[in-house]
Design an enzyme around this catalytic site. Structure first.
Site, PDB file in Angstrom:
ATOM      1  CE  LYS A 123       6.202   1.129  -1.124  1.00  0.00           C
ATOM      2  NZ  LYS A 123       7.177   0.125  -1.606  1.00  0.00           N
ATOM      3  CG  ASP A 228       8.054  -8.764  -4.008  1.00  0.00           C
ATOM      4  OD1 ASP A 228       7.748  -9.722  -4.750  1.00  0.00           O
ATOM      5  OD2 ASP A 228       7.244  -7.908  -3.625  1.00  0.00           O
TER       6      ASP A 228
END
Ligand code: ADP
Ligand code: MG
Length: 380
Positions: A123, A228
């Site tokens: 990532k 989130d």
């Protein structure tokens, strides 16, 4: 979506790496790093550095730009990617690069392979690149004001992600296994599951709903809130088990806004199930139900990865300020590089020796084995 451009990894030399790292260090306090400062930090012969810089400009790893007061170099996205990927390669954590598999709000996700050719997930954090002008200005240690850079934000973001993922994984939370990180890059297990955005039907909505609410509570009892918790960051396996991803915005349940973010995560799940899976339940957790059983938040803070309360505040602020701002980073041709030997210098011996120390630490760190290959996972 495509491949990472990694051909450059093969032919760049140690000196190139050193020069790029010198620019990176200089950028902590300069938007543009003047050529002589790059040479001083890299501690290589000035003429040699100039030649290397020209090549690095051609490769678009750095650009040369004219500033208001002086001209100088800055790393491009590609240059920063290169530093991180080269480090991960030198550390033996990555041996080959594959395709992009996802693009998140603030990241690009790739499949890469470790040294035993197992696929793993990379990532690349891209935080701040799109919004750094909106982030409050900060003072450097000369008291000069400058913008918080995407380098800084992306790096804290990746570091926080790694630290939280590690603490969660160690406690057997359903998260990917963290493997290594460097700068704005995190390596983790490639999860064999689908993001809930792609899951249109559930065999047992009630049981997944309960699992997710229990997960929110278990996180809360450990002292943290995901922040989130939505269908982009929840993956479901073929067996219907949830896996949670995406951690840089996690926060402590002691944060002043903790209750707001806790409730938002809960509402997110309720809304998702009502809207998409036609499932509603009156059974959902409240912030006041939490009973602290662990100090995961404190552990992450003391993890020794080198981020401070102030960095955390900068990052959380950035997350809350991100709106759809246009990409401002251009990888276009910069100016033709010049190397002005006697340029007005506003940096001291002390500053240079400081940068040099940071550069040596950075380079030494690169060659150290990754945490997944040693027992001692706490570094710096
Ligand atoms: P962002 O912070 O930009 O939102 P995420 O961590 O949420 O990035 O990742 C974006 C997407 O990439 C996810 O929705 C998921 O599809 C995919 N992804 C992320 N991590 C993994 C992983 N470890 N294994 C498989 N897919 C992943
Ligand atoms: Mg996400």
């Amino acid at each position: 979506m495509g491949k990472l451009n990694v051909t450059v990894l093969r032919y760049l030399t140690r000196d190139d790496f050193r020069v790029l790292t010198a620019i990176e260090m200089g950028m902590k306090n300069h938007e543009l790093v003047p050529g002589p400062l790059v040479a001083a930090i890299a501690n290589l012969k000035a003429g040699g550095v100039h030649k290397l810089l020209r090549e690095l400009c051609k490769q678009k790893l750095v650009t040369y730009e004219r500033g208001k007061k002086y001209d100088g170099y800055r790393l491009t996205n590609t240059g920063y990617d290169y530093l991180a990927l080269k480090s991960l390669t030198l550390r033996g954590s990555v041996s080959s690069f594959g395709n992009q598999i996802g693009v998140g709000k603030e990241s690009n996700i790739y499949v890469v392979a470790d040294d035993e050719t197992n696929p793993i997930c990379l990532k690349l954090h891209r935080l701040g690149r799109t919004c750094f002008r909106k982030i409050k200005e900060k003072r450097d240690y000369h008291g000069r004001r400058h913008k918080v850079s995407w380098l800084y934000l992306s790096r804290i973001s990746a570091t926080r992600e790694y630290a939280y993922m590690k603490a969660l994984y160690d406690r057997k939370f359903p998260v990917p296994k963290p493997i290594d990180f460097n700068r704005h890059c995190v390596l983790m297990e490639l999860v064999n599951a689908y993001p809930m955005t792609q899951v249109h039907e559930l065999e047992d909505a009630a049981s997944l709903y309960d699992d997710l609410m229990n997960l929110i509570v278990r996180l809360g009892n450990s002292g943290v809130i995901h922040g989130d918790f939505n269908e982009f960051n929840l993956m479901v396996t073929d067996e219907g088990k949830a896996i949670l991803i995406d951690f840089p915005q996690m926060m402590s349940t002691s944060h002043p806004d903790a209750e707001f973010f806790f409730n938002r995560d809960v509402i997110c799940v309720r809304e998702l199930f009502r809207r998409k899976y036609n499932y509603e339940s009156d059974d959902y957790p409240k912030f006041t139900d939490l009973e602290r059983e662990d100090d995961l938040d404190a552990e992450v803070h003391c993890s020794g990865y080198g981020f401070t309360k102030e960095m955390e505040a900068d990052l959380l602020q950035a997350y809350h300020e991100i709106e759809d701002v246009e990409d401002e980073e251009s990888e276009e041709e910069g100016e033709e590089p010049k190397f002005i030997e006697n340029e007005q210098s506003n940096y001291s011996e002390k500053e240079i020796s400081n940068y040099r120390k940071q550069l040596e630490t950075e380079i030494k760190f690169t060659e150290k084995a990754p945490p997944s290959k040693t027992d001692d996972s706490i570094r710096r």
